[in-house]
Design a protein around this motif. Structure first.
Motif, short mmCIF file in Angstrom:
data_model
loop_
_atom_site.label_atom_id
_atom_site.label_comp_id
_atom_site.label_asym_id
_atom_site.label_seq_id
_atom_site.Cartn_x
_atom_site.Cartn_y
_atom_site.Cartn_z
N ASP A 18 10.49 -2.37 -9.46
CA ASP A 18 9.85 -3.43 -10.22
C ASP A 18 9.00 -2.85 -11.34
OD1 ASP A 18 7.23 -5.53 -10.24
OD2 ASP A 18 9.19 -6.46 -10.19
N LYS A 19 8.69 -3.69 -12.33
CA LYS A 19 7.89 -3.25 -13.47
C LYS A 19 6.54 -2.70 -13.03
CE LYS A 19 6.44 -6.54 -16.02
NZ LYS A 19 6.48 -7.67 -16.99
N SER A 20 5.92 -3.31 -12.03
CA SER A 20 4.61 -2.85 -11.58
C SER A 20 4.69 -1.47 -10.94
CB SER A 20 4.00 -3.85 -10.59
OG SER A 20 4.83 -4.01 -9.46
N GLN A 21 5.80 -1.18 -10.25
CA GLN A 21 5.95 0.15 -9.65
C GLN A 21 6.09 1.21 -10.74
OE1 GLN A 21 9.67 1.18 -7.96
NE2 GLN A 21 8.85 2.79 -6.63
N LEU A 22 6.93 0.93 -11.73
CA LEU A 22 7.12 1.89 -12.81
C LEU A 22 5.83 2.08 -13.60
CD1 LEU A 22 10.61 0.67 -14.10
CD2 LEU A 22 10.12 2.56 -12.53
N ALA A 23 5.08 0.99 -13.79
CA ALA A 23 3.81 1.09 -14.52
C ALA A 23 2.79 1.91 -13.73
CB ALA A 23 3.26 -0.30 -14.80
N THR A 24 2.81 1.78 -12.41
CA THR A 24 1.90 2.58 -11.57
C THR A 24 2.23 4.06 -11.67
OG1 THR A 24 1.64 0.75 -10.00
CG2 THR A 24 1.08 2.95 -9.21
N ILE A 25 3.52 4.38 -11.72
CA ILE A 25 3.93 5.78 -11.88
C ILE A 25 3.41 6.32 -13.21
CG2 ILE A 25 5.92 7.31 -12.21
CD1 ILE A 25 7.47 5.51 -10.28
N ALA A 38 2.84 13.89 -9.73
CA ALA A 38 3.69 15.08 -9.76
C ALA A 38 4.39 15.26 -11.11
CB ALA A 38 4.74 15.00 -8.65
N THR A 39 4.49 14.20 -11.88
CA THR A 39 5.23 14.27 -13.15
C THR A 39 4.70 15.33 -14.10
OG1 THR A 39 5.89 11.94 -12.98
CG2 THR A 39 5.98 12.95 -15.16
N SER A 93 0.83 -1.20 0.00
CA SER A 93 0.00 0.00 0.00
C SER A 93 0.86 1.25 0.00
CB SER A 93 -0.94 0.00 1.21
OG SER A 93 -1.82 -1.10 1.17
N VAL A 94 1.90 1.24 0.83
CA VAL A 94 2.83 2.38 0.87
C VAL A 94 3.51 2.56 -0.49
CG1 VAL A 94 5.00 3.23 1.86
CG2 VAL A 94 3.24 2.27 3.35
N MET A 95 3.94 1.46 -1.08
CA MET A 95 4.60 1.53 -2.38
C MET A 95 3.65 2.06 -3.45
SD MET A 95 7.36 1.02 -4.13
CE MET A 95 8.38 -0.08 -3.13
N THR A 96 2.39 1.63 -3.42
CA THR A 96 1.41 2.10 -4.39
C THR A 96 1.16 3.60 -4.26
OG1 THR A 96 0.30 -0.06 -4.44
CG2 THR A 96 -0.96 1.83 -5.22
N VAL A 97 1.00 4.07 -3.02
CA VAL A 97 0.76 5.50 -2.78
C VAL A 97 1.96 6.33 -3.23
CG1 VAL A 97 0.38 7.25 -1.02
CG2 VAL A 97 -0.87 5.09 -0.91
N LEU A 98 3.16 5.90 -2.87
CA LEU A 98 4.37 6.63 -3.27
C LEU A 98 4.51 6.69 -4.80
CD1 LEU A 98 7.03 5.31 -0.70
CD2 LEU A 98 5.91 7.55 -0.73
N SER A 99 4.26 5.57 -5.46
CA SER A 99 4.38 5.52 -6.92
C SER A 99 3.35 6.43 -7.57
CB SER A 99 4.21 4.08 -7.41
OG SER A 99 5.17 3.23 -6.83
N ALA A 100 2.12 6.39 -7.07
CA ALA A 100 1.06 7.23 -7.63
C ALA A 100 1.36 8.72 -7.42
CB ALA A 100 -0.28 6.87 -7.02
N VAL A 144 -6.10 5.25 -9.43
CA VAL A 144 -4.92 4.38 -9.55
C VAL A 144 -4.54 3.81 -8.18
CG1 VAL A 144 -2.46 4.31 -10.12
CG2 VAL A 144 -4.06 5.54 -11.61
N ILE A 145 -4.55 4.66 -7.15
CA ILE A 145 -4.21 4.20 -5.80
C ILE A 145 -5.21 3.17 -5.31
CG2 ILE A 145 -4.08 4.90 -3.38
CD1 ILE A 145 -2.88 7.56 -4.32
N LEU A 146 -6.50 3.47 -5.47
CA LEU A 146 -7.55 2.56 -5.01
C LEU A 146 -7.49 1.22 -5.74
CD1 LEU A 146 -9.95 2.20 -3.15
CD2 LEU A 146 -11.42 3.20 -4.91
N GLY A 147 -7.36 1.27 -7.06
CA GLY A 147 -7.27 0.04 -7.83
C GLY A 147 -6.02 -0.75 -7.50
N GLY A 148 -4.89 -0.04 -7.31
CA GLY A 148 -3.65 -0.72 -6.97
C GLY A 148 -3.71 -1.41 -5.62
N ILE A 149 -4.28 -0.73 -4.64
CA ILE A 149 -4.37 -1.32 -3.29
C ILE A 149 -5.31 -2.53 -3.30
CG2 ILE A 149 -5.19 -0.92 -0.94
CD1 ILE A 149 -4.10 1.90 -1.12
N ILE A 150 -6.44 -2.42 -4.02
CA ILE A 150 -7.36 -3.55 -4.12
C ILE A 150 -6.68 -4.73 -4.80
CG2 ILE A 150 -9.50 -4.39 -5.16
CD1 ILE A 150 -10.64 -1.58 -4.83
N GLY A 151 -5.97 -4.45 -5.89
CA GLY A 151 -5.27 -5.52 -6.59
C GLY A 151 -4.19 -6.17 -5.74
N GLN A 152 -3.42 -5.33 -5.03
CA GLN A 152 -2.38 -5.86 -4.15
C GLN A 152 -2.99 -6.70 -3.03
OE1 GLN A 152 0.62 -5.67 -4.97
NE2 GLN A 152 1.22 -3.69 -5.78
N ALA A 153 -4.13 -6.25 -2.50
CA ALA A 153 -4.80 -7.00 -1.43
C ALA A 153 -5.26 -8.36 -1.93
CB ALA A 153 -5.98 -6.20 -0.89
#
Length: 229
Positions: A158-165, A61-62, A49-56, A176-185
């Motif tokens: 990892d590829k998933s982190q870069l793809a989330t960014i 910000a990009t 969850s932390v990784m998903t939030v940071l990546s998003a 993106v954050i909500l979907g990522g956290i649900i998927g990770q869960a």
């Protein structure tokens, strides 16, 4: 609202196909086989969850650092690159379970190292260790911290982190954050509850090829969509 839902669906699908059968998934399976499931589950979920939030947040910000148009083009290119990358992983996969064995061997080495140092400690040393215990470990069990750290550093870069960014740079970051956290869960719960029997039934080749198709579809959709300058 449609932007939020679109970001959620894309992030959810991408996360599930990227995480199932990767090193982090196997590490979670092995940790859950050797330790109580609850701290392993909580540690892995907290880390992802932390990784998903940071990546998003990085992806969000990009467009503030470069134009939204260029961010869109870069994201489109990344989708195609990740799609070809996944296809290549699927094509070169020979069907062996080497990846699971490699992850298990690494965790075995760490576990044996920890046991070796622990056996050399006397009772006085243990008391001293408790007194000097870090702030976090007074509130979280060592198993939680181990699961958190193994997962966090396993996902970094990892590829998933870069793809989330990339996805957060082009879609609604909250979706993106909500979907990522649900998927990770979903993936983490499956790894913890399913155990090695689930891991042995996963076809890494099919997962990689499916992920490649998904990334290519995202790339085509992004290429055909209009973007404001």
């Amino acid at each position: 609202m449609s932007s939020l839902v679109q970001g959620l669906i894309k992030s959810l699908a991408m996360t599930v196909l990227s995480e199932v059968g990767d090193n982090t998934f196997f590490a979670t399976v092995i940790l859950a086989m050797r330790h109580p499931r609850r701290p392993v589950l909580l540690g892995c979920l907290a880390s992802l969850s932390v990784m998903t939030v940071l990546s998003a947040l990085v992806g969000w910000a990009t467009p503030n650092l470069i134009s939204h148009k260029w961010a869109h083009h870069i994201t489109t290119l990344l989708f195609f690159v990740f799609g070809l990358w996944s296809f290549w992983d699927g094509i070169k996969d020979d069907g062996d379970d080497d990846e699971f064995a490699e992850v298990e061997a690494k965790l075995n080495a760490e576990l044996n190292s920890d046991k070796g140092t622990t056996k050399k400690k006397s009772k006085d040393d243990d008391e001293l260790k408790k007194q000097k215990r870090s702030f976090l470990s007074q509130f979280f069990s060592p198993i939680f911290l181990k699961a958190f750290s193994v997962t966090f550093f396993g996902e970094w870069g990892d590829k998933s982190q870069l793809a989330t960014i990339g996805l957060a740079a082009d879609e609604n970051p909250f979706g993106v954050i909500l979907g990522g956290i649900i998927g990770q869960a979903l993936c983490t719960v499956a790894a913890v509850l399913g155990g090695k029997s689930l891991a042995s039934r996963i076809s890494e080749k099919i997962v990689a090829l499916s992920g490649g198709v998904l990334f290519i579809v995202f790339g085509i959709q992004s290429f055909l969509s209009t973007v404001e300058s």
